[in-house]
Scaffold this motif. Structure first.
Motif, PDB file in Angstrom:
ATOM      1  N   ASP A  20       0.418   0.449   8.446  1.00  0.00           N
ATOM      2  CA  ASP A  20       1.587   0.419   7.564  1.00  0.00           C
ATOM      3  C   ASP A  20       2.693  -0.453   8.152  1.00  0.00           C
ATOM      4  O   ASP A  20       3.346  -1.224   7.431  1.00  0.00           O
ATOM      5  CB  ASP A  20       2.118   1.837   7.342  1.00  0.00           C
ATOM      6  N   ARG A  21       2.916  -0.338   9.439  1.00  0.00           N
ATOM      7  CA  ARG A  21       3.980  -1.107  10.088  1.00  0.00           C
ATOM      8  C   ARG A  21       3.697  -2.601   9.983  1.00  0.00           C
ATOM      9  O   ARG A  21       4.587  -3.406   9.654  1.00  0.00           O
ATOM     10  CB  ARG A  21       4.106  -0.694  11.551  1.00  0.00           C
ATOM     11  N   ARG A  22       2.476  -2.972  10.247  1.00  0.00           N
ATOM     12  CA  ARG A  22       2.122  -4.391  10.199  1.00  0.00           C
ATOM     13  C   ARG A  22       2.150  -4.936   8.770  1.00  0.00           C
ATOM     14  O   ARG A  22       2.688  -6.016   8.519  1.00  0.00           O
ATOM     15  CB  ARG A  22       0.740  -4.598  10.839  1.00  0.00           C
ATOM     16  N   LEU A  23       1.587  -4.199   7.847  1.00  0.00           N
ATOM     17  CA  LEU A  23       1.553  -4.697   6.475  1.00  0.00           C
ATOM     18  C   LEU A  23       2.955  -4.806   5.884  1.00  0.00           C
ATOM     19  O   LEU A  23       3.224  -5.719   5.089  1.00  0.00           O
ATOM     20  CB  LEU A  23       0.672  -3.805   5.609  1.00  0.00           C
ATOM     21  N   ALA A  24       3.849  -3.911   6.255  1.00  0.00           N
ATOM     22  CA  ALA A  24       5.231  -4.014   5.782  1.00  0.00           C
ATOM     23  C   ALA A  24       5.868  -5.308   6.275  1.00  0.00           C
ATOM     24  O   ALA A  24       6.553  -6.020   5.520  1.00  0.00           O
ATOM     25  CB  ALA A  24       6.046  -2.807   6.249  1.00  0.00           C
ATOM     26  N   ALA A  25       5.623  -5.641   7.536  1.00  0.00           N
ATOM     27  CA  ALA A  25       6.190  -6.873   8.096  1.00  0.00           C
ATOM     28  C   ALA A  25       5.573  -8.102   7.461  1.00  0.00           C
ATOM     29  O   ALA A  25       6.271  -9.094   7.194  1.00  0.00           O
ATOM     30  CB  ALA A  25       5.968  -6.892   9.610  1.00  0.00           C
ATOM     31  N   TYR A  26       4.272  -8.052   7.194  1.00  0.00           N
ATOM     32  CA  TYR A  26       3.595  -9.217   6.620  1.00  0.00           C
ATOM     33  C   TYR A  26       4.026  -9.436   5.169  1.00  0.00           C
ATOM     34  O   TYR A  26       4.189 -10.590   4.733  1.00  0.00           O
ATOM     35  CB  TYR A  26       2.078  -9.046   6.716  1.00  0.00           C
ATOM     36  N   GLN A  27       4.232  -8.349   4.434  1.00  0.00           N
ATOM     37  CA  GLN A  27       4.751  -8.493   3.082  1.00  0.00           C
ATOM     38  C   GLN A  27       6.164  -9.079   3.103  1.00  0.00           C
ATOM     39  O   GLN A  27       6.495  -9.963   2.312  1.00  0.00           O
ATOM     40  CB  GLN A  27       4.770  -7.138   2.373  1.00  0.00           C
ATOM     41  N   GLN A  28       6.978  -8.594   4.015  1.00  0.00           N
ATOM     42  CA  GLN A  28       8.350  -9.096   4.135  1.00  0.00           C
ATOM     43  C   GLN A  28       8.363 -10.584   4.477  1.00  0.00           C
ATOM     44  O   GLN A  28       9.254 -11.330   4.042  1.00  0.00           O
ATOM     45  CB  GLN A  28       9.094  -8.304   5.214  1.00  0.00           C
TER      46      GLN A  28
ATOM     47  N   ARG B  52       0.875   2.255  -1.938  1.00  0.00           N
ATOM     48  CA  ARG B  52       2.111   1.999  -1.174  1.00  0.00           C
ATOM     49  C   ARG B  52       2.468   0.514  -1.120  1.00  0.00           C
ATOM     50  O   ARG B  52       3.589   0.173  -0.743  1.00  0.00           O
ATOM     51  CB  ARG B  52       1.957   2.518   0.262  1.00  0.00           C
ATOM     52  N   LEU B  53       1.536  -0.332  -1.450  1.00  0.00           N
ATOM     53  CA  LEU B  53       1.746  -1.758  -1.273  1.00  0.00           C
ATOM     54  C   LEU B  53       2.440  -2.403  -2.460  1.00  0.00           C
ATOM     55  O   LEU B  53       2.283  -1.971  -3.604  1.00  0.00           O
ATOM     56  CB  LEU B  53       0.401  -2.457  -1.061  1.00  0.00           C
ATOM     57  N   ALA B  54       3.171  -3.477  -2.172  1.00  0.00           N
ATOM     58  CA  ALA B  54       3.800  -4.273  -3.221  1.00  0.00           C
ATOM     59  C   ALA B  54       2.979  -5.512  -3.553  1.00  0.00           C
ATOM     60  O   ALA B  54       3.336  -6.264  -4.464  1.00  0.00           O
ATOM     61  CB  ALA B  54       5.212  -4.683  -2.780  1.00  0.00           C
TER      62      ALA B  54
END
Length: 264
Positions: free
Chosen positions: A157-165, A188-190
């Motif tokens: 979750d932490r990594r995917l949030a950063a990669y989406q950002q 949870r993903l955008a």
């Protein structure tokens, strides 16, 4: 939205992306109606006698993209971790691939030594690629499950949030096979979620129900082809006839593949 991106936004109909390793495999897959085809870094590396995942196949990857990028299908290229930890060099590679006709890349945070790149390093690569080639679909892969990270959920979750950002157009979590976890993550993903097909995991229809937008075959086709070649040779050596008649394409059919799938 580009045509390739649009293939990731069809609820209940995930993009099944087969992965080729040379001109013939790509052309044969295109002949079966696959609108988009990826490359497999393992197949490209193994066919060249090089190791996978250690930035050894940049030249071979570009050569293959040059052959396939003008084909009658949409091409996504597996670039491992970008063959560099310098975001500007990864961005230059992305621009070159886009110029060759690629519409997407798969960019992973796993390293050849079995560790994960720092989140900030991978996010910087993604941001650099999107700034330099904004129309290129960046599928940001995290190997948290693939490398057997202890309790991979929070780190994923932490990594995917950063990669989406950072601007990733989609995210890829190979090794994630639990249906409940897949469904929860997709919710949870955008951005679209990519899952690696596993013969022991949920089938395509079930993955569609779980909210998966893209299903990749990875190195499966290359490994299956290699197994079939060896099994055929052994069967003939032991007195058999090899594969059943009709199971193997005729000489002329394969010889004709040069007309499809890209340029030499």
């Amino acid at each position: 939205m580009t045509p390739f991106a649009a293939l990731h936004h069809r609820p209940g109909e995930p993009l099944l992306l087969p992965n080729a390793w040379d001109h013939a495999s790509a052309a044969a897959l295109a002949g079966q109606g696959f609108a988009a085809i990826g490359t497999t870094s393992l197949g490209v590396a193994a066919a060249a006698g090089l190791p996978d995942g250690v930035a050894a196949t940049r030249r071979e990857t570009l050569r293959l993209a040059r052959r396939l990028g003008r084909g009658r299908f949409l091409l996504s290229v597996d670039v491992e971790s970008g063959f560099s930890d310098d975001p500007s060099e990864v961005a230059d590679l992305a621009v070159e691939l886009a110029g060759l006709g690629a519409v997407g890349i798969n960019l992973e945070d796993g390293r050849g030594d079995g560790t994960l790149a720092p989140v900030a390093v991978h996010a910087a690569k993604i941001a650099a690629v999107k700034a330099a080639a904004p129309d290129l679909f960046v599928n940001a892969r995290t190997d948290t499950h693939w490398l057997g990270t202890a309790d991979p959920g929070p780190e994923t979750d932490r990594r995917l949030a950063a990669y989406q950002q950072a601007g990733a157009d989609g995210v890829f979590v190979p090794g994630l096979a639990d249906p409940a976890a897949i469904e929860a993550l997709a919710g949870r993903l955008a951005v679209p979620l990519n899952i690696l097909h596993s013969p022991a995991g949920p089938p395509l229809g079930r993955l569609a129900d779980l909210g998966v937008a893209r299903v990749s075959l990875g190195s499966l086709l290359y490994r299956a082809a290699l197994a079939a070649a060896v099994q055929t040779a052994v069967a003939v050596r032991e007195g058999g006839a090899g594969p059943m008649a009709g199971a193997v394409p005729a000489y002329g059919e394969v010889a004709g593949l040069h007309r499809d799938g890209g340029q030499g």
